[in-house]
Design a protein around this motif. Sequence first.
Motif, short mmCIF file in Angstrom:
data_model
loop_
_atom_site.label_atom_id
_atom_site.label_comp_id
_atom_site.label_asym_id
_atom_site.label_seq_id
_atom_site.Cartn_x
_atom_site.Cartn_y
_atom_site.Cartn_z
N UNK C 15 -2.72 -2.79 -4.31
CA UNK C 15 -1.98 -3.93 -3.77
C UNK C 15 -1.33 -3.54 -2.46
N UNK C 17 1.60 -3.77 -0.13
CA UNK C 17 3.01 -4.15 -0.14
C UNK C 17 3.62 -3.68 1.17
N UNK C 18 4.92 -3.91 1.28
CA UNK C 18 5.60 -3.48 2.50
C UNK C 18 5.53 -1.97 2.66
N UNK C 19 5.33 -1.28 1.53
CA UNK C 19 5.26 0.19 1.61
C UNK C 19 3.84 0.69 1.78
N UNK C 22 -0.44 0.15 -2.81
CA UNK C 22 -0.02 0.73 -4.08
C UNK C 22 -1.20 0.59 -5.04
N UNK C 24 -3.00 0.35 -8.45
CA UNK C 24 -2.54 0.02 -9.79
C UNK C 24 -3.62 0.25 -10.83
N UNK C 61 -3.57 -12.63 -3.47
CA UNK C 61 -4.04 -12.40 -2.10
C UNK C 61 -3.78 -10.98 -1.58
N UNK C 62 -2.75 -10.34 -2.09
CA UNK C 62 -2.47 -9.00 -1.57
C UNK C 62 -3.17 -7.89 -2.36
N UNK C 278 6.09 5.23 -12.19
CA UNK C 278 6.01 4.22 -11.14
C UNK C 278 4.72 4.40 -10.36
N UNK C 279 4.00 3.31 -10.09
CA UNK C 279 2.70 3.45 -9.40
C UNK C 279 2.81 4.05 -8.00
N UNK C 280 3.97 3.95 -7.39
CA UNK C 280 4.09 4.54 -6.05
C UNK C 280 4.36 6.04 -6.14
N UNK C 281 4.63 6.49 -7.34
CA UNK C 281 5.10 7.86 -7.47
C UNK C 281 4.52 8.46 -8.76
#
Lengths: 301, 333, 320, 304, 517
Positions: C15, C17-19, C22, C24, C61-62, C278-281
């Motif tokens: 996905x 995101x602003x970061x 990510x 998933x 969409x993202x 967490x998926x970002x980490x």
Amino acid sequence: MTTTLETSQSSLNRKKKGRFKSLFFRLLKSKTGFVGLIIVLAMTIMAILAPYLAMYDPAKTNIMSRLLPPFWLEGGTMEHPLGTDNLGRDVLSRIIYGSRISLLVGISAVILAGIIGMFFGLIAGYYGKLWDFIIMRTVDSFLAIPNILFMLIILAVLGPSVPTLILVLGGTSWVVYARMVRSETLSVKERDYVRSARAIGAKNFRIIAKYVLPNVISSFIVIATLNVASTIILEASLSFLGLGIQSPDVSWGLMLSDGREYLATSWWVATFPGIAITVTVLGVIFLGDWLRDVLDPKIKD
Amino acid sequence: MEVVKEKIEIEEKVIMKVRNLKKHFEITKGYIKKQSSTVRAVDGLNFDVYEGETLGIVGESGCGKSTTGQLILGLLDATEGNIYFDSKDIAQMSQEELRKARRDLQVIFQDPYSSLNPRMTVEEIIGEPLVVHKIASGEQLRKEVLELIKLVGLGEHQLKRYPHEFSGGQRQRIGIARALALRPKVIVCDEAVSALDVSIQAQILNLLKKLQKELDLTYIFIAHGLPAVRHISTRIGVMYLGRMVELADRDELFVKPLHPYTHALLDSVPIPDPKLRKTHQLIEGEIPNPSNPPSGCHFHPRCSFATERCKQESPEYREILPRHFVACHHPLH
Amino acid sequence: MSNPILDIKDLRVRFKTEDGFVPTVNGVTFHVNEGETLAIVGESGSGKSVTSLAVMGILPPNGEVYDGEMTFRERDLLKISKKEYRALRGNEISMIFQEPMTALNPVFTIGYQLRETLILHQQLTKEAAHKKGIEMLELVGIPDAEKVMSRFPHQLSGGMRQRVMIAMALSCNPKLLIADEPTTALDVTIQAQILTLMKNLKEKSNTSILIITHDLGVVAEVADRVIVMYAGEVVEEAPVFELFENPKHPYTHGLMASIPKIHDVVENLYSIEGTVPNPTNMPKGCKFHPRCPLADKDCMTIHPELEYINSTHAKRCIKV
Amino acid sequence: MKYFLLNVLKTIPVLLLITLIVFVLVRVTGDPVSMMLPETATDEERESLKEALGFNEPLPVQYMKYLGDLVKGDFGESFRYDMDALDLVLERLPATFQLAIASMIVAIIISVPLGILSAVKRNSFMDLFITGGAVLGKAMPSFWLGIMLILMFAVNLQLFPVSGKGGLMHLILPAITLGTGIAAEMTRLIRSSMLEILGQDFIRTARSKGLRESIVVNKHAFRNALIPVVTIMALQTSTLIGGTLITETVFAWPGLGQLLVQAVNLRDMSVVQAATLLIAVFVILSNLIADLIYRLLDPRIKYD
Amino acid sequence: MKKGLSILLLVFVLILAACSKDSGGSDKEQGEKPVEKSDSKTLVVGFGTDVTSFDIHNHNTTSTEAVHVNMFNYLVKNGGKEGFLPDLAESWENVDDTTWSFKLKEGVKFHNGEDLTADDVKFTLERVANDETLLEYGSYKQIKEVKVKSDYEFDIITHAPEPALLNRLSRIGSGILPKDYIESEGWDTFVNKPVGTGPYKFKDWKKDDRLTLEANNDYFGEAPKWEEVVFRSIPEDSTRVSELLTGGIDIAVNIPPTDVERIDATEGVTVKNSPTQRVMMLVLRTAEGNVTADPLVREAIDLAIDKQAIVDSLLGGAGEVTRTRVTPGNVGANESLFGTSLYDPEKAKELLAQAGYADGLTLTLSAPNGRYLKDKETAELMVAMLAEVGITVKLELLEWSAFNQKYTERTFNDMFFIGYGNSMFDASLALDRLQFERAKGETDYNNPETEKLLITAETNMNLDERVEQYKKAQEFIAEDRPQIYLYQLQAITGVNDRVDFEPRLDEMFYVDTITLK
């Protein structure tokens, strides 16, 4: 379902950086928000430093150099980069000084309206019943009279000056906030954390101050920011009707309104203040939209 | 002999008595009420809560179990009836008395995401009850909060954080710590584990059990998830459309349900073992609209044992077997 | 072994995101055979729902599939045109969702929403579609089907709405039905009705079902085969009986042990410590190692592959 | 219908409050007499006129009198036109209605497609352009826009008449002037409303049925997105009417807005009061109608 | 987004630039496309405001009267230098100090066909002379009664000697109304369907939009020249100019000086400047306690202001400097004080030093905003000029209604800026505010010599002597400076070349003096 959960978790992570720091980082990521912030900051700095930035006294007339065009047109000079107006006053200097009153009026009126609206909104939303009825009927009455008409009538009577303008702009637009705060309060009141505060035995005042208010304030800030933009425009419209800021004070709205006679002949007199308004409004709205995205998860895109 | 007697006495000490409790909501359409109908969310409840026990209350959506919880907590005003707690009637208390009574009566909510004020740090949240009741301040407050947060298995380093920085399970722990701050006698757990993932749910259930033992707590455990209720409760009451249909000791209820609804409810729960895969004894139909409940026994339209009497006459809620209450004209077994 | 109608290989979804991106779903491989019910089980954040949306081709969409293969009845789902994909959706693959409350459009009647699919995919006339719609409603056990056709979703109970969703999903005789947590939002008695209905309907048609759930009870009740997901990966795959009897992966094991049993009360439940990553980490090595009772140094570094212990049972763990 | 009537009842205290607000605003503050006489008038002339018109009585008495007259349908006399204030206001209403409706149509024509487009193409350059344009539309004071439109389209290109009320062509420029601000607001609103709806479960359902994206957007999403938009549109009536004050002045449009500006400037109080009350009633009415439409659009409310 | 933003701004600026280029102005090409000529027999006049009412006794706006003169007739016409000319009255005579006798023309018919008689005159004049709620009451209360002697003969009796009676009878409020029509139909009908004796009759009135008159073919005088006359109300100046430039209107009043050049440069339209009755002035308080009590200060203020520069720069030449309020064309005008002004900043500084204000002084100036042509800018410019000689002025700009309120309450401080008109064409109305009783709280002007002149002149029936008294008084006033006269405003009117139009001093639009070329 899962996706929203996951993104919210990633935002969890981000928020660990600390509230303000993370806000700032998020601001950098939102390009429009960043542009908005830069514009608003620039305008604010311009307003504060006006005496140092402006080359001339904004009220200084010079009958010999009336209606000089901006420097890039024939007849224009760098002495008056954006030209002069019908009394030979420097347009750039006036724009710089104009930012003071435009922003002052915009921001103070919103703060005033916000405080009144917040107060009544909280009371109506939290205590409900008769309070709600009285306050909301008053709000309805105010809403039924177009803002500008309201102001027109009061200003015609009180006479326009910066304080009355602030008072009137604030005193008539509080209802927007009251409405919003009320409905937010109603929804916050139903959240479990407010229930739990009551279950703990907290008194009403404490619940309003520590539980309701802080959770209402973010939507409030968003609306307030956006309203700064509307107020600046409204001030211009009042100037058109002859009830805005009065000389020798300068505001963008006044310049735009005064300059409208010259739109066909000396376009710069009205156009530059117009651009100043547009850019500022643009900046404020971008900032407000960004705040909405960040602070108000409900309207989040 | 004496020891046994004493034990029974302790066990039987009633800490809360609910009598004929009713809560009716006026549902209004539009802004001005004219076409209103009454929802009998809670319609005549009678039960006791014993000190040190966990009373489970189960039921499906619309049965009134959450309303019951809020009534007990004084968050809603009862339409009728009494809730005696420490010999005082919660239903009749003034705001101020209620505020004081809440020192002994606390709550843990379902949704860990909405039950903590997002604008307060964990330290503030947990310390809030102590501040509100002016029990502790300054260094003393900090010490108490620290003790509480350790009690629920979180660390000191987490005190300065905000709720959104925690996972669901951790938030629920914070909620528990807040509930414990006033050293209450009774805690109402309103769907306290329903929103959690299975693995987290187990952690919280274990924690609740541990705390009960250590702090002599009484729980009123409101939930729709039968396995969890069975796991934690000592006695269980089953509600259907605002009424208690059956109340009995945990094992008794599960092994020997007397009410057809209880029976069907238990039977509907899928067992996590494919070998026990079964064809359910399905209850027909849907849960009726609480604003327009069926006549007589509310369950009769869905009950396979229903008779004419069930349609006419509302069954009395009575103690058929020792410590086993049921409201049914034709109890099973 | 019968033919797989859906074959997923090394599916990866991320996905924006602003970061940044990510991830998933991180390399999910599984297949669904004709006529079988495959359950995907996992906790929130395990990527099970995203997987199902990716199969349907309706990621938000993202979101995007950035690697892997998805084959449905010999068609490569990642290569076919949007139009072809649309022709599949609601026709050969259909889906029901967790929240029957929100999954139906509140401003259209049940009849309209039912007819819409039929007119689109089966080129029926409005009248024929209406008739077929009533049939479908009757099939899923809705009394007064005729009347219900002209109702709006909010006028039905949750259970009824889920039945409508099922009727809608089955109306074009799909080859594959994806059910994403179909009973989670329902009361137990209604859940039992819906599960029974699904089982019965499946017996009648030869539809394959991919059911996504977090409830092992539901899995045990309906599934033929199970895959267990954790942190965007498949950690175990097995036929349902084998899985419940002999779970290999410590996560599967823990998951089962932590469920309170209705007929078998223990003093203390087994619980998996810690929280879902967490998926970002994501943790390095085995993603489960921070919570795993068996984990050792190797687990921190080695990312285990999904390996088959026998032809049907696979696990992603180096310890067992 | 019953519901509608009840809502009408609810407006009674609101109307009463409005009369009070208007009365206080107008009567407490200004001296109408000074505006009615030329600069060269004497003090005696002023006093005698005041006396004759009853402005020397205490305010509460004046207010009660005013209310009494209102109930009788007497809104007072216009000093400027020397005729019944209500008649004067009613006479102007059609012109303002015409302008307001045309502006609303312009606003809808602009905002609906743009709002949907920018929501669907979220974060694209198109979205950026539209949202940026919406902000610009909001940022332009309407008098400035009006004058520019006249200069461009009426004077230079001579496509439209400059001012006044006449045929359809006369309507276009003022309607664009007034409609632009509203369109800007509505575009933003439709966008955010659409975005919210597009994230809903039932949109996913619609997609999972294999519907074409255009049907998903224009049918499934838009019908739902329309619901909040209707309410906001009703809220915009007040802004719209407020906007006529300026637009009508710029375009010499003989409506209520111009009447009001002049009446306020000349302290023609009866007219200000009558017009304000009428506008308030109109705004309230349009909110009630919006509420009805809202109910029509959203079956959830109708049957609940 | 930054890119998008800058593109948007660029587009915005480009549109503006393009527009400004096309519409002339700073660039070489001036003016617009030529305005097409038409030979329509309809005359369209663009005003800034609408006609206020057809109750001719209850309005006091020049622009309304400018329309009314085409529909109603006075008894006599003020012919300026030619003296008073017969209109409805055939002849008249001043019988004694308080009695004037008149004889009406016979055969004059109202638009509804009724004959005009002395009864109509009595009805008309006695109404306005007796009803104190009427706005024109003040100008007619001097009339005691109208005595009807026969159908076409009557006497007007005044309370006191009234030398300016004919002036009063040739201005707002003295159009003769049809008695029978009004009495049988009522005033409400009359104001909606007015009936007069003039060359044009009422056709249609859309308020704040247009008033349409049509030719009265039964007119007793010369036959009307236009079939239809439309008076449009266009409040926004630039819109009015745009209408003129596109041929939408034939005549546009109150052209902003800024647009003069542009109109002049456009083929087919021209601009005409013409004097008006309005004189702009500073009104100063002469009472003790104000710095302006010192005549030296007042003189310094006068000398510090370059009136000609104001006229040239701000008004685009549309003004004439003056030292008196009684301008040419008025009875009692002192023409030696007209067309000149004093400007000597050096001397002003000296005077200030002499008065003890060598270090400068501070005073307040109140000025209306939006009432008179370039009023705000003028005030701002005067402030700047006064600053040059060391007078710091605190400028209080007030929106007209607020200004008017202070004006009537007489709560202005040292100075205010105002423009007085004069519909009587007589010095009495121009100077009566300087009589001591009426000057209280405003100028507090009290020069016994001036006072004596003004009082006697007011009721002096010897016209020549009266004129001399007024001329003398004006000289005193010019020296005493209770009011510092700045300039007489000129009306700037835009005219389509298809018509011949000569603006009048009284700003009336006698339509039949406007002709098609």
